[in-house]
Design a protein around this motif. Structure first.
Motif, short mmCIF file in Angstrom:
data_model
loop_
_atom_site.label_atom_id
_atom_site.label_comp_id
_atom_site.label_asym_id
_atom_site.label_seq_id
_atom_site.Cartn_x
_atom_site.Cartn_y
_atom_site.Cartn_z
N HIS A 300 0.84 -1.21 0.00
CA HIS A 300 0.00 0.00 0.00
C HIS A 300 0.87 1.26 0.00
N ASP A 304 0.80 4.21 -2.79
CA ASP A 304 0.61 5.62 -2.44
C ASP A 304 1.72 6.48 -3.03
N ARG A 335 -4.26 -1.69 -6.09
CA ARG A 335 -4.52 -1.56 -4.64
C ARG A 335 -5.71 -2.41 -4.23
#
Length: 339
Positions: A300, A304, A335
Motif C-alpha cells: 500500500h 501511495d 490496490r
C-alpha cells in the motif's frame, strides 16, 4: 524567420523570378514525362539511364526513378559488360549517391540505392580471392557512414545503414570495435539515441555469443548510464536505455538499487519528468514481480508513492495528463487487488 534577411524584389524582379520558376517547373515536368514514358516502354538504354541521373539530381525522392535506374542496369547495361566494367559503373553510381547524400542525408531512397549497388559488386578480383572487391567496397562504405555520422551523429538513417554495412561485410568487424565506437559517440553526446540503440544491439549479441561477461559489463553500463542521467536528467534516450538494462524487473536487488539511485537524483531534480515516470514504472514492477516479499502495508505504501508521483507528473507534464490519469486507474486497481 528571425535572423534571416528578407529580400525585397522590385515588381520586375519578382515577375522575372516567377517566370524562371515556371520555366524550371515546365522543364522538370517534361523530363519526368520523358523518363516515365521510357520506363513504360522498357527502354534499357544508356540514354535512358542518363535521363534518370538528370531527374534524380533534381528530385532524389522519386523512388520510381531509382527503381527504373536499377532495371536499366540489370537489363540493359550489365549484361553487355565485363565484371571490371560493372565495377567501374557501380563506383560511379556510388559517387553519384555520395554527392546526393551531402545535400539530402535523410532521403531513404539514396541510402537504399547505395545498398543495392554494393550488393551487385561482382566476385573478384581473382578466383582465389572472390571477396576481394566486395570487402574493399564494404570497408569503404563503413568509412563513408562514419564520415556522415561525424557530420550528424544522430542521423538515424545513417545508423540504420551502418547496421546493414556491418552485417554485409564478408569479413566481419569485431563487435568489440563497434562497442568502442558507440562509447565514443555517446561520450561525445549523451543525447544520441541512435548510439544507445546500437549499443544495446551490440551488447545483446556479445552476451548471446558469450564474448563478454554479462554481469560485469552490465554493471559498467549502469555506471555509464548513471553519469548520463546526472548530466542531463531530461534526456529521453538515456532513460529508455536504462529501462532496457533493467529489463522486465525480475531481479529484485537490481530494482531496489536502481530505484534508490533514481530517487537520489529526484531529490536534486524534484520536477524531473523522467525520474518520476521511471520511479513509477520500477515501483510497479516491484509490485508485479516481488509482492510476495512485502507485507500488505508495504505494498500500500508503494502504491501511495506511485499515486503521488503520478499526480506530480500531471502538473510537470500537462500534455500527457490523460496518460497519467489512465495509469492512476491501473494503480488503484492494483490496490484493490491486495488482500
Amino acid at each position: 524567420m528571425h535572423g534571416v534577411k528578407r529580400i525585397r524584389y522590385t515588381k520586375e524582379a519578382l515577375e522575372a523570378k516567377r517566370q524562371k520558376d515556371r520555366t524550371k517547373l515546365a522543364e522538370y515536368l517534361a523530363l519526368t514525362d520523358e523518363v516515365l514514358t521510357k520506363k513504360k516502354h522498357a527502354d534499357w538504354s544508356k540514354a535512358a539511364f542518363d535521363l534518370t541521373t538528370r531527374l534524380l539530381q533534381v528530385n532524389p525522392e522519386f523512388y520510381t526513378v531509382w527503381n527504373y535506374r536499377r532495371d536499366i542496369l540489370l537489363n540493359g547495361i550489365f549484361p553487355k559488360t565485363t565484371p571490371v566494367e560493372i565495377n567501374d559503373i557501380l563506383a560511379t553510381d556510388l559517387s553519384f549517391t555520395t554527392a546526393a547524400l551531402k545535400l539530402h542525408p535523410k532521403v531513404y531512397w539514396i541510402w537504399n540505392h547505395r545498398r543495392w549497388c554494393l550488393e551487385q559488386v561482382p566476385d573478384g578480383p581473382t578466383e582465389e580471392d572472390p571477396n576481394g572487391w566486395k570487402q574493399a567496397y564494404w570497408n569503404k562504405e563503413l568509412f563513408v557512414v562514419e564520415k556522415m555520422l561525424d557530420v550528424d551523429a544522430r542521423n538515424f538513417h545513417a545508423w540504420n545503414y551502418r547496421r546493414v554495412v556491418l552485417g554485409s561485410m564478408p569479413v566481419k568487424r569485431p563487435l568489440r570495435a563497434e562497442l568502442d565506437y558507440t562509447t565514443r559517440k555517446i561520450e561525445a553526446n549523451f543525447s544520441n539515441f541512435s548510439a544507445w540503440h546500437q549499443r544495446s544491439k551490440v551488447l545483446a549479441t556479445l552476451w548471446e555469443k558469450g564474448e563478454l561477461d554479462q554481469v560485469k559489463s552490465k554493471e559498467d553500463e549502469y555506471e555509464l548510464v548513471k553519469n548520463a542521467m546526472y548530466t542531463d536528467p531530461n534526456d529521453q534516450s538515456v532513460w529508455i536505455y536504462h529501462r532496457w538494462l533493467v529489463g522486465t524487473g525480475e531481479d529484485y536487488d537490481i530494482l531496489i538499487r536502481e530505484i534508490g539511485a533514481i530517487q537520489d537524483l529526484l531529490d536534486i531534480q524534484p520536477d524531473s519528468k523522467w525520474c518520476l515516470e521511471s520511479l513509477v514504472f520500477y515501483k510497479r514492477a516491484l509490485l508485479q514481480y516481488h509482492s510476495a516479499r512485502m507485507s500488505a502495508a508495504e505494498q500500500h505504501n508503494l502504491i501511495d508513492q506511485c499515486l503521488e508521483m503520478l499526480e506530480t507528473l500531471r502538473t510537470v507534464d500537462p500534455y500527457r495528463r490523460q496518460r497519467y490519469a489512465d495509469m492512476r486507474k491501473e494503480v488503484l486497481g492494483a490496490r484493490n487487488a491486495i488482500a
